[in-house]
Design an enzyme around this catalytic site. Structure first.
Site, PDB file in Angstrom:
ATOM      1  CB  CYS A  81       0.639  -2.614   4.528  1.00  9.08           C
ATOM      2  SG  CYS A  81       0.250  -3.805   5.817  1.00  9.08           S
ATOM      3  CG  ASP A 121      -0.341   0.181   2.524  1.00  9.52           C
ATOM      4  OD1 ASP A 121       0.901   0.233   2.594  1.00  9.52           O
ATOM      5  OD2 ASP A 121      -1.083   0.309   3.515  1.00  9.52           O
ATOM      6  CB  THR A 130       1.293  -3.170  11.001  1.00 14.63           C
ATOM      7  OG1 THR A 130       0.137  -3.604  10.256  1.00 14.63           O
ATOM      8  CG2 THR A 130       0.994  -1.864  11.726  1.00 14.63           C
ATOM      9  CG  HIS A 136       8.538 -28.001  10.519  1.00 11.75           C
ATOM     10  ND1 HIS A 136       8.039 -27.370  11.632  1.00 11.75           N
ATOM     11  CD2 HIS A 136       9.831 -28.293  10.790  1.00 11.75           C
ATOM     12  CE1 HIS A 136       8.997 -27.261  12.543  1.00 11.75           C
ATOM     13  NE2 HIS A 136      10.087 -27.821  12.055  1.00 11.75           N
ATOM     14  CG  HIS A 139       9.986 -24.119  11.797  1.00  7.39           C
ATOM     15  ND1 HIS A 139      10.041 -23.891  13.152  1.00  7.39           N
ATOM     16  CD2 HIS A 139      11.140 -24.760  11.468  1.00  7.39           C
ATOM     17  CE1 HIS A 139      11.179 -24.371  13.641  1.00  7.39           C
ATOM     18  NE2 HIS A 139      11.868 -24.898  12.634  1.00  7.39           N
TER      19      HIS A 139
HETATM   20  C1  RB5 Z   1      -2.054   2.565   6.588  1.00  6.82           C
HETATM   21  O1  RB5 Z   1      -2.142   3.704   7.360  1.00  6.82           O
HETATM   22  C2  RB5 Z   1      -1.932   1.343   7.471  1.00  6.82           C
HETATM   23  O2  RB5 Z   1      -3.114   1.113   8.174  1.00  6.82           O
HETATM   24  C3  RB5 Z   1      -1.552   0.133   6.660  1.00  6.82           C
HETATM   25  O3  RB5 Z   1      -0.367   0.393   5.980  1.00  6.82           O
HETATM   26  C4  RB5 Z   1      -1.328  -1.156   7.415  1.00  6.82           C
HETATM   27  O4  RB5 Z   1      -0.462  -0.966   8.489  1.00  6.82           O
HETATM   28  C5  RB5 Z   1      -2.528  -1.919   7.781  1.00  6.82           C
HETATM   29  O5  RB5 Z   1      -2.466  -3.034   8.300  1.00  6.82           O
END
Ligand code: RB5
Length: 143
Positions: A65, A8, A67, A133, A98
């Site tokens: 993305c 993203d 996180t 595994h 694994h």
């Molecule tokens: C974008 O702000 C953020 O929510 C996205 O990049 C991600 O971390 C979502 O899981």
């Protein structure tokens, strides 16, 4: 390898740099977007990547993305996709050894780009251990 990749807006810069590195290493890269830092919804790129992985159109995938969690949640909705979040080289290795993860997911807002390269290299080069595994991985889709 033929590698599908997506991000993203939060992962766009790292994705751009990672594509260049992967191509330098001789991999074929299929870019599922996004194509700018404009805010967008990660499912819009995660689902097309997951479809390509599940169909075997690519050998594996990489997604980023902020996180990594949004990507992993979407990708793992697809039968045949095993997407795992890695934020260190050791976790990247274990993700293959694994879990035989066919999509590597990384949290672009929480690790430096140098770590992205190290994790990606490790995940690409590490083989699946099989054995006990293999039994566990097979059970992921038995519910
Ligand atoms: C974008 O702000 C953020 O929510 C996205 O990049 C991600 O971390 C979502 O899981």
């Amino acid at each position: 390898m033929k590698i599908g990749i997506c991000s993203d807006h939060a992962g766009f810069e790292y994705k751009t740099r990672l594509i260049a590195w992967l191509e330098e290493c001789g991999h074929e890269v299929v870019n599922f977007g996004t194509d700018s830092t404009d805010s967008m919804d990660y499912p819009d790129v995660a689902h097309p990547l997951a479809t390509a992985v599940a169909k075997g159109d690519v050998d594996g995938g990489i997604a980023m993305c902020g996180t990594g969690n949004g990507m992993a949640l979407c990708l793992n909705k697809h039968i045949g996709v095993r997407a795992g979040l890695a934020w260190s080289e050791e976790i990247g290795a274990l993700l293959k050894q694994h879990n035989n993860a066919n999509v590597l997911v990384m949290p672009a807002r929480f690790i430096p780009f140098e770590e992205v390269l190290k994790i990606t290299r490790t995940w690409l080069e590490t083989p699946f251990e099989g054995g006990r595994h293999q039994r566990r991985v097979a059970k992921i889709e038995q519910f």
